[in-house]
Design a protein around this motif. Structure first.
Motif, mmCIF file in Angstrom:
data_model
loop_
_atom_site.group_PDB
_atom_site.id
_atom_site.type_symbol
_atom_site.label_atom_id
_atom_site.label_comp_id
_atom_site.label_asym_id
_atom_site.label_seq_id
_atom_site.Cartn_x
_atom_site.Cartn_y
_atom_site.Cartn_z
ATOM 1 N N CYS A 64 -5.040 1.416 0.032
ATOM 2 C CA CYS A 64 -4.938 -0.044 -0.016
ATOM 3 C C CYS A 64 -6.130 -0.685 -0.720
ATOM 4 C CB CYS A 64 -4.708 -0.643 1.372
ATOM 5 S SG CYS A 64 -6.037 -0.343 2.536
ATOM 6 N N ALA A 65 -6.874 0.073 -1.516
ATOM 7 C CA ALA A 65 -7.942 -0.535 -2.308
ATOM 8 C C ALA A 65 -7.352 -1.604 -3.221
ATOM 9 C CB ALA A 65 -8.668 0.519 -3.136
ATOM 10 N N GLY A 66 -8.096 -2.661 -3.463
ATOM 11 C CA GLY A 66 -7.645 -3.729 -4.351
ATOM 12 C C GLY A 66 -6.884 -4.841 -3.653
ATOM 13 N N ASP A 67 -6.835 -4.776 -2.324
ATOM 14 C CA ASP A 67 -6.074 -5.795 -1.592
ATOM 15 C C ASP A 67 -6.911 -7.058 -1.438
ATOM 16 O OD1 ASP A 67 -4.198 -7.079 -0.174
ATOM 17 O OD2 ASP A 67 -3.989 -5.568 1.393
ATOM 18 N N GLY A 97 -8.545 4.198 -3.002
ATOM 19 C CA GLY A 97 -9.156 4.016 -1.684
ATOM 20 C C GLY A 97 -8.699 5.056 -0.681
ATOM 21 N N THR A 98 -9.363 5.022 0.476
ATOM 22 C CA THR A 98 -9.119 6.022 1.512
ATOM 23 C C THR A 98 -7.686 5.988 2.028
ATOM 24 O OG1 THR A 98 -11.406 5.860 2.202
ATOM 25 C CG2 THR A 98 -9.874 6.792 3.784
ATOM 26 N N ASP A 99 -7.142 4.783 2.212
ATOM 27 C CA ASP A 99 -5.801 4.657 2.785
ATOM 28 C C ASP A 99 -4.788 4.159 1.768
ATOM 29 O OD1 ASP A 99 -6.639 5.106 5.669
ATOM 30 O OD2 ASP A 99 -7.880 3.395 5.138
ATOM 31 N N PRO A 159 0.825 -1.206 0.000
ATOM 32 C CA PRO A 159 0.000 0.000 0.000
ATOM 33 C C PRO A 159 0.863 1.262 0.000
ATOM 34 C CG PRO A 159 -0.650 -1.493 1.771
ATOM 35 C CD PRO A 159 0.636 -2.009 1.218
#
Lengths: 392, 392
Positions: free
Chosen positions: A228-231, A224-226, A143
């Motif tokens: 780390c979208a797509g994890d 994503g917000t942090d 991320p």
């Protein structure tokens, strides 16, 4: 709120993607009054981004002059994997001029790895590949805070948390730099020059040591917000499954990934269920996912079953994501994409069966076209976008 | 490519959301040169969108004049559910002036249902609620082509496929209309005036007869390629589960939804595991999810277990979506939100345990604030946006 893209950015991107274009055609394509376009072109020629390229063929009337990106523009693209580093230097049109690939271990930490990246770039400079870089794009396997240019709590990258990657590269090379997640840069690459060319809503699924997903929505990467979208590697697929490196049980990548497949291959070889794998293990002393792929292509039924089991599990997760995100394409890439059509057939079968017909009526599930070059291609796109944005 | 929002749209939205504002403050807030702002205001006053509202308090120097949305602006908001229709007429600030709620059956088809909507609006007009409507927003319980203003292959809406809902409403009422999915309008409502106020990335999960999800990403509703994004009710959660109305087995909403809970309640009442439900069944002859909620709040352990089982299954799906989309909030709404804190606790427990810490470190999972008014609120927001866009 949506902000309009400035003229210089649209202009430079068009020349990057189309090559040499006449002034007259540029005015038509960008729907800009000709005086304003010519003034902007003059400014960008003066600033060293654009160069004259002779006369266009006549369209009747006065002949228009051609322009192109300055042939001396240079972008560096870096794709850091868990166990490899890829570096490319490209021109303004993102055509590679020099490329380097090495095995490495991301766990050596940021100082060692980035020092090696700098050495490779110094070598390119010494070889005359570039005089100065206009921007650097780099992808890392974890991320990223895209805004801050740093990795954030990356599980497989000890020592990298909040390490100032962007700042270090900017200082070392005297040019702007951009840091993103490795799967995001692959998705960006595939959209620029691969099978997802100009597709606005798609998922890029990377199957390598782990599993991750790059998400394109409405023509832009969604982070994503942090960051780390797509994890998706840690979505639970079996509540009674094996322990994952993240501490939970039954995660997708604990059951199907390069690491999981290598482990399954070892068990099959030693358990006597796969003569092909046993032979390979005896010859090499170790097995990887590639051995499973090769044995499957030779007809080894255990290996075919391992790939199909994995495809079924991944397909189940993707079916859910299709219901959720309703994308218009799924691209399968990463090192294990060479598991190829057995894998693809199984994924398709599950996705088409389990998602609603409306969402899958026209949903291609396809292999990456760029293969191992998807990452560096996307990193070069990000680098060029950054340089072009700053051409004010 | 991102397109800048025109000044008139920003201006009208600001007055909708803030109320009466002085000309001086508007110039500051919108960062617009004063002459340009004043010219635009004059134009919008002339066109009937904006009205004068007296003098502002002095800020030193010349006193500025106040403006507000024309008090005669009227928007109609319609929320069609599987078994209910809600109609509200609001003023420009989206304050309801009249509201109607009726039981209905969406399967009666578009002609019957929309005729009833028109009758309710005609009644409001006869009662002096409005002279003319400026726009209509309507939500329907199925996938919608937002661009075309028609439902698309809606599973629970026989006869509605590609029915020209927008065209019919526009013709009947002589004003623009906008059609969206019912869960999307709830998400839009919750962002406008509820718990997700000004949150850019969140999921709104509606638990009603079925289960659906409204998706806000980067400050906008994400509808997907075919308008069916968020259809999470048909994600498989148990490959050995019961048959779902969609023809697959083990879908989330076959195991947990208003319909599934009513069925489970009947089994528990007749099977003797829940005295509270048996008593209710004997008294009323039928059971709904609301009976489960009430019995649970009285301490009936079977009902508590039913809600916790459902929350665990929904939580498992949401944990995967958190890993995928990395939102900054999850809002639980719809008719079954009254299952309340037992449900919420179970969902939270699963999401926080199963998603990666980075994605859940600061992730609230909360109940809708607007409750049954979320849908009409969002439909009114969509209607006003449409009217404001056309105020050129």
């Amino acid at each position: 709120m949506r902000i309009a893209e400035p003229l210089h950015l649209r202009l430079l991107r068009l020349l990057r993607d189309q090559g040499t274009v006449s002034r007259a055609e540029l005015a038509d394509r960008l729907e800009i009054p000709r005086p304003r376009l010519l003034a902007e072109l003059d400014r960008l020629v003066g600033a060293g981004y654009i160069a004259e390229a002779g006369m266009a063929a006549s369209r009747g009337g006065r002949r228009s002059t051609l322009v192109e990106l300055n042939p001396n523009l240079r972008f560096a693209a870096v794709d850091l994997g868990a166990s490899s580093v890829d570096v490319e230097v490209s021109n303004g049109r993102l055509e590679p001029i020099a490329a380097y690939t090495e095995s490495t271990d991301i766990r050596s930490g940021p100082k060692v790895i980035l020092h090696r990246v700098n050495e490779l770039l110094a070598k390119a400079k010494a070889d005359g590949v570039y005089e100065r870089l206009d921007a650097i794009g780099i992808g890392v396997p974890g991320p990223v805070s895209f805004r801050d240019g740093v990795p954030v709590s990356p599980p497989i990258m000890p020592g990298w948390d909040r390490f100032p990657v962007r700042e270090l590269l900017t200082r070392e090379h005297g040019c702007p730099a951009v840091v993103d997640n490795d799967v995001n840069i692959m998705a960006i690459g595939e959209r620029h020059g691969g099978v997802a060319h100009s597709v606005d809503d798609f998922l890029f699924v990377k199957i390598g040591t782990g599993i991750g997903c790059g998400i394109y929505l409405s023509g832009e990467v969604y982070r994503g917000t942090d960051g780390c979208a797509g994890d998706i590697g840690h979505i639970q697929v079996d509540s009674h499954g094996p322990m994952c490196s993240c501490g939970n049980v039954g995660c997708l990548e604990a059951l199907f990934s390069g690491a999981a497949l290598a482990k399954d291959a070892g068990l099959a070889a030693r358990g006597g269920t796969s003569p092909a794998l046993a032979e390979r293990l005896a010859a090499k002393g170790t097995l990887t996912a590639r051995d499973v792929a090769e044995a499957a292509s030779e007809g080894d039924v255990t290996c075919i079953r391992l790939i199909r089991d994995g495809g079924r599990r991944l397909g189940g997760v993707l079916a859910g994501l299709v219901s959720f995100a309703n994308p218009s394409m799924i691209v399968i890439g990463g090192g294990l994409a060479h598991l190829g059509h057995i894998l693809l057939a199984e994924i398709r079968s599950v996705v088409y069966r389990r998602s609603l017909p409306l969402a899958t009526g026209n949903l291609p599930v396809v292999l990456s076209e760029l293969g191992p070059r998807a990452g560096v291609t996307g990193a070069a796109v990000l680098a060029s976008d950054l340089a072009f944005e700053q051409a004010t």
